[in-house]
Design an enzyme around this catalytic site. Structure first.
Site, short mmCIF file in Angstrom:
data_model
loop_
_atom_site.label_atom_id
_atom_site.label_comp_id
_atom_site.label_asym_id
_atom_site.label_seq_id
_atom_site.Cartn_x
_atom_site.Cartn_y
_atom_site.Cartn_z
N GLY A 266 -3.50 -3.88 -0.23
CA GLY A 266 -2.05 -3.70 -0.28
C GLY A 266 -1.62 -2.45 0.47
O GLY A 266 -0.75 -2.50 1.32
N GLY A 494 -8.49 -4.28 -4.92
CA GLY A 494 -9.70 -4.06 -4.14
C GLY A 494 -10.28 -2.69 -4.38
O GLY A 494 -11.23 -2.26 -3.73
N THR A 495 -9.70 -1.99 -5.36
CA THR A 495 -10.06 -0.59 -5.61
C THR A 495 -11.14 -0.42 -6.66
O THR A 495 -11.76 0.64 -6.72
CB THR A 495 -8.81 0.14 -6.10
OG1 THR A 495 -8.19 -0.67 -7.10
CG2 THR A 495 -7.81 0.37 -4.99
N ALA A 537 -5.81 4.40 -11.47
CA ALA A 537 -7.11 4.51 -12.14
C ALA A 537 -7.00 5.33 -13.41
O ALA A 537 -7.42 4.90 -14.49
CB ALA A 537 -8.13 5.14 -11.19
N ASN A 640 -16.22 6.26 -11.79
CA ASN A 640 -17.31 5.43 -11.25
C ASN A 640 -17.56 5.90 -9.83
O ASN A 640 -16.78 5.64 -8.93
CB ASN A 640 -16.89 3.95 -11.27
CG ASN A 640 -17.97 3.03 -10.70
OD1 ASN A 640 -18.78 3.43 -9.87
ND2 ASN A 640 -17.96 1.79 -11.15
N GLY A 711 -6.65 10.32 -9.36
CA GLY A 711 -6.84 9.25 -8.38
C GLY A 711 -7.58 9.76 -7.17
O GLY A 711 -7.57 10.96 -6.85
N VAL A 712 -8.25 8.85 -6.46
CA VAL A 712 -8.92 9.23 -5.22
C VAL A 712 -8.49 8.37 -4.04
O VAL A 712 -8.81 8.68 -2.89
CB VAL A 712 -10.46 9.16 -5.35
CG1 VAL A 712 -10.96 10.13 -6.38
CG2 VAL A 712 -10.93 7.74 -5.69
N GLY A 713 -7.78 7.28 -4.31
CA GLY A 713 -7.54 6.27 -3.27
C GLY A 713 -6.73 6.78 -2.10
O GLY A 713 -6.84 6.26 -0.98
N GLU A 714 -5.89 7.77 -2.32
CA GLU A 714 -5.07 8.29 -1.23
C GLU A 714 -5.59 9.63 -0.73
O GLU A 714 -5.44 9.95 0.46
CB GLU A 714 -3.62 8.42 -1.71
CG GLU A 714 -3.09 7.05 -2.11
CD GLU A 714 -1.62 7.05 -2.48
OE1 GLU A 714 -0.97 6.03 -2.23
OE2 GLU A 714 -1.11 8.05 -3.02
MO1 MOS Z 1 0.70 3.35 -2.50
S1 MOS Z 1 1.62 3.70 -0.69
O1 MOS Z 1 1.85 3.95 -3.62
O2 MOS Z 1 0.32 1.75 -2.59
#
Ligand code: MOS
Length: 750
Positions: A266, A494-495, A537, A640, A711-714
């Protein structure tokens, strides 16, 4: 650090509860709790849905089996002009084509309400807001019939002039208030501090429009039952999308069920409800059958959102010792009237100390497809400019760029010095990375290392991204086999959300991973924060934690234990020398949520990192090859390390794309995105990706949640582009401030 296995379970952790029903509220730093055992949490557990995805069994929205018998297929026709009006829209020919069941346009679709956060109307006509805005949806028995009939619709347009060029519109762009955070936007006297600073940098950078380029396009299957609607759709935020879609369709929320099965990425494109969902619902109502509607890849560029281009001017003034005295970050971007503004200066407001500061933000009106959030909105673009400016300053000062960042570190919010960071390990990330990467081998002078026709260089940049929270709920049930099932509307885009949610329940209930089942993405389940802003997360697992605290209490009481003393381990509940299998409490089923009180706002909460990159620049062709990448991250407790590492290497890959190749090319005469497929919009492929390494510093943060996670995704994306740009400069001595650093631009300057 928090104590781990040693502490007595059950003694303090459920004091978080305010009592008297309602959600658990975090209004004090997390106390010791069963998560600290880190028996399952913190382990590199494989993704629970991995086998489903790798064997093709995972279902995505378009594959909803519930609509399989009798579903019709929709296809969208987008506007062929960027601004103007439809003069005639004759659908008679298309309507008469084989298999066609209905054609909806603004003339017969009825009113469509506004969606949350987006400003472009779902269906254009007669006014057209941007190129690619949907103007008709054809529904037919097969997708091929729908596509064929769409081609038979040939609207006549009256084209009007529009504004499509950010650089041209920027000088007149009005100031946008709230430049990436609360006022004050200025502090001290920037102008005189900058004018009198002995060493200065004044540079302007630009970043182009970016496409999310997730694998799965926007897609929806819609089915009505009387006045009740179910949609299977690809979205990051279930509860939010229920409100948004109900508003667009002008129907009560209670009559709308949103189901988000597995999601093929996404990156922010699916924070919102797009035309696929609204038009599938309207079309399904019109024909009285299920309708499936999926964007083409081109429509993901023109009928969705994208990361808007920016122009950023950064001015830095420093003493000879490298202490910043003046710091200014101004940013220009454009959007449709009333649209989102990319807060590129947001990270600059928090990352470095400097007494005299100026931040400004200008938003031009452009008639391009709508811009909005993409992975790390604000920071991702802002750090691509700021962290290059810091490299330029380091060079002028003849100070190592890592040392420069360390000298300007701050442990407090520079605008609100009474507010400290709950955790801030930027210096540790930089030092750890320098040691691990072999930074000492970097030549401080550019153009110094050569290997055949390649110039080699190293670059560094800081990484910074905020830590946000969202109320999150979950339902947890003890099943007949002694395992548990978790229900929450949280999505897994997908995270790894499903996996860390299962780990949380396993840890809390004293179970193994294979005894926990997780059901996500259904608006009938308790609402979670959703997947966005890297808050998912920590927030969603904290909601599962809250429900498990309630379930432990209920199970302990039912099995005759003092709830405060009971331990949950190995499928047993025990206290003293008595133990009872958890399965004896089968059927217990509780729902709870976590809310985040003022404690999360008492400090500034953020995640930190440092990116290190080594590149080789071909001196003849200007081609840049990244050879090594390292990210060192401090982002709370890592729930994880395997899924978290996946997030970071994915972001490093995206950052490589944004530095070297990604760019939506805007035709500034006609307002069209010229490259709108994955051949023309270039993203990194395996052959572009070198050795990638990720190091997590252990940094549980009790101010973030009972999980002590962030969070780590960004985070992983913020700063990568700058580190690559800095490495390119170190290699070949060319400072290219206009992303992407593509070979055609670089070769001109070599
Ligand atoms: Mo993020 S840009 O808040 O999916």
């Amino acid at each position: 650090m928090v104590p781990h296995a040693a502490q007595k379970e059950g003694q303090s952790f459920d004091k978080l509860r305010t009592g008297g029903g309602g959600a658990m509220k975090l209004d004090a730093p997390a106390a010791a709790n069963p998560i600290d055992r880190m028996r399952v949490i913190g382990q590199p557990v494989d993704r629970v849905e991995g086998p489903l995805k790798t064997t093709g069994q995972a279902r995505y929205a378009y594959e909803a089996q519930e609509t399989a018998p009798g579903a019709a297929y929709g296809h969208i026709l987008g506007a062929a002009i960027a601004k103007g009006r439809i003069v005639t829209l004759d659908v008679a020919t298309a309507r008469a084509m084989p298999g066609v069941l209905a054609i909806l346009t603004s003339a017969n679709a009825g009113p469509i309400g506004p969606r949350m956060s987006l400003v472009a109307p779902v269906l254009g006509g007669p006014e057209i807001a941007h190129y690619g805005q949907p103007v008709a949806v054809v529904v037919a028995e097969t997708l091929e019939q729908a596509i064929a009939a769409t081609y038979a619709i040939k609207p006549e347009y009256a084209v009007e002039p529009g504004a499509f060029d950010l650089a041209a519109a920027a000088p007149d762009a009005p100031r946008h208030e709230k430049p990436g955070g609360a006022a004050p936007a200025t502090l001290g006297d920037f102008a005189s501090a900058f004018a009198t600073a002995p060493i200065t940098v004044d540079a302007t950078y630009s970043t182009p429009d970016h496409s999310h380029a997730m694998i799965e396009p926007q897609a929806t299957a819609a089915l009505w039952d009387g006045d009740a609607l179910t949609v299977w759709t690809s979205n990051q935020m279930v509860a939010w999308s229920v409100g948004s879609l109900a508003g667009a369709l002008d129907m009560p929320r209670e009559k709308l069920r949103v189901i988000v099965p597995w999601v093929g990425g996404g990156f922010g494109a699916k924070l919102f409800v797009h035309a696929d969902a609204v038009l599938a619902a309207l079309a399904a109502r019109a024909i009285g059958r299920a309708v499936k509607l999926c964007y083409t890849r081109a429509q993901t560029f023109s009928a969705s959102t994208h990361r808007p281009a920016t122009i950023q001017r950064i001015r830095l003034g420093a003493t000879h010792d490298g202490v910043l005295t003046a710091l200014a970050h101004e940013s220009w971007c454009g959007n449709l009237p009333g649209g989102f503004a990319e807060a590129a200066m947001a990270p600059t407001k928090l990352i470095y100390a400097a007494p005299h500061r100026l931040f400004a933000h200008y938003l031009a009106q452009l008639d391009l497809p709508e811009g909005h959030a993409m992975r790390a909105p604000g920071e991702a673009s802002g750090m691509m400019a700021l962290e290059v400016a810091m490299d330029e300053l380091a060079e002028r000062l003849d100070i190592d760029p890592i040392e420069l960042r360390i000298r300007n570190d701050t442990q407090v919010d520079p605008e609100h010095p009474e507010k400290r960071f709950s955790q801030r390990e930027l210096i540790a990330c930089l030092r750890t990375g320098a040691e691990h990467f072999g930074w000492a081998q970097r030549s401080p002078l550019p153009h110094a290392r050569r290997e055949g026709r390649h110039w080699l260089g190293m670059g560094v940049a800081a990484a910074f991204r905020g830590n946000l929270h969202g109320k999150s709920g979950a339902r947890v049930r003890i099943d007949g086999d002694g395992g548990v099932t978790v229900f929450t509307d949280m999505t897994d885009i997908g995270t790894g959300s499903a996996t860390i949610i299962a780990q949380t329940a396993a840890e809390m209930m004293g179970l193994e991973m294979d005894q926990v089942r997780v059901q996500l993405g259904d608006s009938r389940f308790p609402a979670a924060a959703g997947s966005g802003g890297q808050f998912g997360a920590n927030s969603a697992t904290a909601g599962v934690y809250a429900a498990c605290v309630l379930l432990r209490g209920a199970a302990a009481r039912q099995l005759g234990f003092n709830a405060d003393a009971a331990e949950f381990v190995g499928g047993m509940v025990r206290s003293g020398n008595r133990e009872v299998p958890l399965v004896q409490a089968a059927g217990l089923d509780v729902t709870d949520a976590i809310e985040f009180g003022d404690v999360v706002r008492k400090h500034v909460q953020a995640t930190f990192g440092a990116h290190f990159v080594e590149v080789a620049v071909d001196g003849d062709t200007g081609e840049v090859r990244v050879r090594r990448m390292l990210a060192v991250c401090a982002a709370g407790r890592i729930l994880n390390p395997k899924t978290a590492r996946g997030q970071i290497i994915g972001s490093m890959t995206m950052g490589l794309g944004s530095a070297l190749m990604e760019e939506i090319v805007v035709d500034t005469r006609h307002g069209v995105f010229l490259n709108h497929d994955l051949a023309g919009y270039e993203v990194p492929v395996h052959a572009d990706i070198p050795e990638q390494e990720v190091i997590f510093l252990d940094a549980p943060d009790p101010y973030s949640s009972p999980m002590q996670a962030k969070g780590v995704g960004e985070l992983g994306l913020c700063g990568v582009g700058a580190a690559i740009a800095n490495a390119v400069y170190n290699a070949c001595g060319v400072r290219l401030r206009d992303y992407p650093i593509s070979a055609d631009k670089l070769v001109e300057l070599l």
